[in-house]
Design a protein around this motif. Structure first.
Motif, short mmCIF file in Angstrom:
data_model
loop_
_atom_site.label_atom_id
_atom_site.label_comp_id
_atom_site.label_asym_id
_atom_site.label_seq_id
_atom_site.Cartn_x
_atom_site.Cartn_y
_atom_site.Cartn_z
N LYS A 1 0.74 -1.28 -0.03
CA LYS A 1 -0.08 -0.07 0.09
C LYS A 1 0.89 1.28 0.00
O LYS A 1 0.56 2.19 -0.76
CB LYS A 1 -0.98 0.01 1.17
CG LYS A 1 -1.73 -0.96 1.29
CD LYS A 1 -2.91 -0.89 2.51
CE LYS A 1 -2.34 -1.05 3.67
NZ LYS A 1 -1.84 -2.33 4.08
N THR A 2 1.68 1.23 0.86
CA THR A 2 2.48 2.52 1.21
C THR A 2 3.55 2.69 -0.24
O THR A 2 3.67 4.02 -0.57
CB THR A 2 3.21 2.29 2.48
OG1 THR A 2 2.39 2.21 3.51
CG2 THR A 2 4.09 3.90 2.58
N ILE B 1 -3.46 15.63 -3.18
CA ILE B 1 -4.05 14.39 -2.54
C ILE B 1 -3.89 14.47 -1.20
O ILE B 1 -2.64 14.57 -0.54
CB ILE B 1 -3.07 13.05 -3.10
CG1 ILE B 1 -3.19 13.01 -4.82
CG2 ILE B 1 -3.78 11.76 -2.37
CD1 ILE B 1 -2.53 11.58 -5.31
N ALA B 2 -4.93 14.44 -0.52
CA ALA B 2 -4.93 14.26 0.92
C ALA B 2 -4.88 12.79 1.23
O ALA B 2 -5.64 12.02 0.64
CB ALA B 2 -6.19 14.94 1.64
N LEU B 3 -4.24 12.72 2.43
CA LEU B 3 -3.66 10.98 2.89
C LEU B 3 -3.95 11.11 4.25
O LEU B 3 -3.35 11.77 5.10
CB LEU B 3 -2.39 10.81 2.30
CG LEU B 3 -1.99 10.03 1.11
CD1 LEU B 3 -0.39 10.18 0.80
CD2 LEU B 3 -2.58 8.79 1.17
N ILE B 4 -4.61 9.95 4.61
CA ILE B 4 -5.00 9.58 6.01
C ILE B 4 -4.05 8.15 6.13
O ILE B 4 -4.81 7.20 5.35
CB ILE B 4 -6.08 9.51 6.64
CG1 ILE B 4 -6.76 10.80 6.54
CG2 ILE B 4 -6.31 8.95 7.84
CD1 ILE B 4 -8.42 10.91 6.96
N ALA B 5 -3.13 8.01 6.93
CA ALA B 5 -2.33 6.54 6.97
C ALA B 5 -2.63 6.05 8.21
O ALA B 5 -2.20 6.64 9.28
CB ALA B 5 -0.79 7.00 6.70
N GLY B 6 -3.29 5.04 8.17
CA GLY B 6 -3.60 4.24 9.61
C GLY B 6 -2.36 3.21 9.67
O GLY B 6 -2.01 2.50 8.74
N ASP B 7 -1.89 3.33 10.96
CA ASP B 7 -1.00 2.30 11.29
C ASP B 7 -1.24 1.80 12.95
O ASP B 7 -1.93 2.54 13.48
CB ASP B 7 0.36 3.04 11.33
CG ASP B 7 1.35 1.86 10.54
OD1 ASP B 7 1.25 0.68 10.70
OD2 ASP B 7 2.46 2.58 10.01
N ASP C 1 3.99 5.95 13.36
CA ASP C 1 3.45 6.87 12.21
C ASP C 1 4.61 6.84 10.84
O ASP C 1 4.63 7.47 10.39
CB ASP C 1 3.34 8.16 12.79
CG ASP C 1 4.71 8.90 13.35
OD1 ASP C 1 5.87 8.25 13.38
OD2 ASP C 1 4.60 9.88 13.64
N ASN C 2 5.38 5.56 11.04
CA ASN C 2 6.41 5.27 9.75
C ASN C 2 5.74 5.71 8.45
O ASN C 2 6.36 6.23 7.57
CB ASN C 2 6.93 3.87 10.00
CG ASN C 2 7.79 3.83 11.17
OD1 ASN C 2 8.18 4.87 11.92
ND2 ASN C 2 8.32 2.89 11.16
N ASP C 3 4.56 4.96 8.23
CA ASP C 3 3.96 5.23 6.75
C ASP C 3 3.75 6.72 6.52
O ASP C 3 3.80 7.12 5.46
CB ASP C 3 2.70 4.33 6.94
CG ASP C 3 3.00 2.71 6.57
OD1 ASP C 3 4.25 2.58 6.92
OD2 ASP C 3 2.00 2.05 6.82
#
Lengths: 232, 115
Positions: free
Chosen positions: A44-45, A61-67, A71-73
């Protein structure tokens, strides 16, 4: 004395109500949105890094990265040129829900953005139960996994609009069969669109970019409005 | 394993219903769960049984009705029920199959007791 009280409502109706609010807000902003779901490690990343670099300044592009725990991604994506990246660290939870997304969205400056991508926690099971208010779910399946995953984890393949088969540069090194994977996915969901690509070699990436561009060019009238007040 | 969060959401939902309808005592919560819902009935039962202790739902039993999964063969149109995924039609052997339904995950009804 016993009495039966019929309910007939979804168990996760609270989540679905919040998701409908998110959907209405995104529709008012005319902002198309994706919820990206896959197993851990299916790319994904990496796909998002390449996507941000490709569109550069042309598409914000607005991005929300769930982990789950770091918060590495989100850091990787910000380094790749993500102008607007926000992490959601779930602290152990195996999925994102509408409440988490709603909180983060409230703090994001979405004016001028052309696309919102929510990168879910790496997991094929739990994210399938939670509507995040997105337009479309996109499920990734890498060629390093089994081509019977659509049958093993049917719920997410059932709900996804697009299946992206990743890491095609590794085809031939495993028993993964593109045709078989596609057949299994269509058995669960006959409508599903299917792309295959390799973020590493670049093969098939043009199809993915074209798919995203089609999504961002849709007319405003096509935006689904779930529960928004038309008088607002 | 998201059944703990699902069980918590279920309990919030039922308690809100209890409050709104001024129900005295709920003896049973009856759910319908399909095999394509992504919810594992045993895990949900276990999560619910653990979470209900010490709450207003302590004495309330969770009853889960499993929905069937119907598969249709697109070649010979044979319809068959199965809980497991088939990759071939049991009648004609075709691999052109389509799963119908199975997404169910809702509260069917509550059983209440009047004192």
């Amino acid at each position: 004395m016993s009495e039966i009280i019929p309910i007939g409502e979804k168990v996760l109706s609270d989540n679905d109500r919040l998701a409908a609010e998110i959907r209405a807000r995104l529709a008012r902003l005319n902002l198309p949105s994706l919820n990206l779901v896959s197993s851990p490690g299916s790319g994904k990343t990496s796909l998002l890094e390449k996507t941000l670099a490709h569109f550069g300044g042309r598409l914000r592009i607005a991005l929300i990265a769930g982990d789950v725990q770091t918060d590495n991604d989100a850091r990787r994506l910000a380094a790749a040129g993500g102008a607007l990246v926000r992490p959601i660290v779930t602290g152990g939870a195996c999925h994102l829900d509408a409440r988490m997304v709603s909180r983060v969205l409230a703090e994001m400056e979405l004016e001028g953005c052309g696309l919102l991508i929510i990168e879910n926690v790496g997991n094929l099971v739990c994210p399938s139960s939670y509507d995040l208010g997105e337009d479309k779910k996109v499920v990734l399946l890498s060629t390093a996994e089994g081509d019977d995953k659509p049958l093993k984890y049917p719920a997410i393949f059932r709900r996804a609009a697009l299946l992206v088969i990743t890491k095609t540069d590794l085809l031939g090194l495993s028993d993964f069969d593109l045709e078989r994977a596609a057949r299994h996915a269509r058995m669960i969901n006959p409508e599903i669109e299917i792309l295959h690509l390799s973020s590493r070699s670049g093969e098939g990436m043009a199809d993915w970019y074209a798919w995203l561009e089609r999504l961002t060019r849709r007319p405003a009238a096509a935006v689904p409005d779930a529960g928004g007040n038309p008088l607002e | 394993m998201h059944e703990i969060s699902v069980a918590a959401a279920l309990m919030r939902r039922v308690l809100a219903e209890k409050e709104a309808r001024k129900l005295e005592r709920i003896s049973q919560i009856v759910l319908q769960i399909g095999p394509m819902s992504g919810i594992m009935p045993d895990a949900l039962q276990f999560a619910y049984d653990s979470l209900r202790e010490g709450t207003q739902l302590e004495g309330t039993e969770l009853v889960i009705h499993s929905a069937e999964l119907t598969t249709c063969c697109r070649h010979c149109l044979h319809l068959f029920d199965s809980r497991l995924m088939h990759t071939r039609c049991p009648r004609c052997g075709s691999e052109e199959l389509q799963i119908m339904g199975g997404d169910e995950f809702f509260i069917q009804y509550l059983v209440t007791e009047k004192v």
